[in-house]
Design a protein around this motif. Structure first.
Motif, PDB file in Angstrom:
ATOM      1  N   LYS A 117      37.476  43.651  29.327  1.00 13.01           N
ATOM      2  CA  LYS A 117      36.010  43.686  29.427  1.00 13.01           C
ATOM      3  C   LYS A 117      35.436  42.401  28.831  1.00 13.01           C
ATOM      4  CE  LYS A 117      32.074  46.664  28.751  1.00 13.01           C
ATOM      5  NZ  LYS A 117      31.623  47.966  28.303  1.00 13.01           N
ATOM      6  N   GLY A 118      34.683  41.675  29.641  1.00 10.18           N
ATOM      7  CA  GLY A 118      34.086  40.424  29.205  1.00 10.18           C
ATOM      8  C   GLY A 118      34.947  39.194  29.470  1.00 10.18           C
ATOM      9  N   ALA A 119      36.139  39.359  30.057  1.00  6.81           N
ATOM     10  CA  ALA A 119      37.010  38.222  30.365  1.00  6.81           C
ATOM     11  C   ALA A 119      36.350  37.314  31.395  1.00  6.81           C
ATOM     12  CB  ALA A 119      38.362  38.715  30.882  1.00  6.81           C
ATOM     13  N   GLU A 120      36.590  36.012  31.261  1.00  7.35           N
ATOM     14  CA  GLU A 120      36.010  35.031  32.183  1.00  7.35           C
ATOM     15  C   GLU A 120      37.066  34.513  33.154  1.00  7.35           C
ATOM     16  OE1 GLU A 120      33.540  32.074  30.414  1.00  7.35           O
ATOM     17  OE2 GLU A 120      32.657  33.514  29.016  1.00  7.35           O
ATOM     18  N   LEU A 121      36.641  34.314  34.389  1.00  6.55           N
ATOM     19  CA  LEU A 121      37.516  33.848  35.460  1.00  6.55           C
ATOM     20  C   LEU A 121      36.853  32.708  36.223  1.00  6.55           C
ATOM     21  CD1 LEU A 121      38.299  37.417  36.757  1.00  6.55           C
ATOM     22  CD2 LEU A 121      40.010  35.885  35.824  1.00  6.55           C
ATOM     23  N   THR A 122      37.661  31.904  36.885  1.00  9.58           N
ATOM     24  CA  THR A 122      37.184  30.904  37.821  1.00  9.58           C
ATOM     25  C   THR A 122      37.571  31.406  39.205  1.00  9.58           C
ATOM     26  OG1 THR A 122      37.524  29.150  36.217  1.00  9.58           O
ATOM     27  CG2 THR A 122      37.344  28.491  38.522  1.00  9.58           C
TER      28      THR A 122
END
Length: 148
Positions: free
Chosen positions: A136-141
């Motif tokens: 939860k809240g992880a960032e991705l490109t």
């Protein structure tokens, strides 16, 4: 002189044009990143003009498939106005929610023209079990590609 097409010809042409679009109603989504030192990927087909999904979420050596009809999906895509949201619900509150960071969206083309490519940063607002608390809240490109 004006030609008038018989009604059955117009119905057939309409049906065929619908079939031509039916084969290309999904887009390809490829998201990568890392979280807590481990690789994180979300890849697969997402809705474009129909609501079907076939995604794989991988993290920490585990992979989960989110696919229609088990995963009920909804998507909101308007790259021109900085909007991309994807939700795939498995059951109750067990769902994946991905949202683009509006100012990070860069795109070329349009769905109306039959080809669109976009890139953006995104946040996992929610992740399905067994990843829920970890991601939860992880960032991705992400890269989004649609072509008829």
């Amino acid at each position: 002189m004006r030609k008038i097409f018989p009604l059955c010809t117009l119905v057939l042409l309409s049906a065929l044009s619908g079939q031509a679009l039916a084969g290309a109603n999904t887009a390809r989504l490829n998201c990568t990143g890392s979280h807590a030192g481990q690789a994180l990927t979300l890849m697969g087909d997402v809705p474009a003009s129909i609501v079907e999904v076939d995604l794989k979420l991988s993290y920490g050596g585990q992979t989960m498939r989110l696919a229609s009809p088990q995963a009920e999906t909804s998507e909101s895509t308007d790259f021109r106005h900085g909007v991309f949201r994807l939700e795939a619900a498995l059951s109750g509150s067990n769902k994946l929610q991905l949202q683009a960071k509006p100012k990070s969206i860069k795109y070329k083309g349009s769905m109306g023209a039959g080809k669109l490519n976009a890139s953006f940063g995104a946040i996992l607002k929610n992740a399905p079990e067994p990843f829920q608390s970890a991601l939860k809240g992880a960032e991705l490109t992400c890269i989004y590609a649609y072509e008829v």
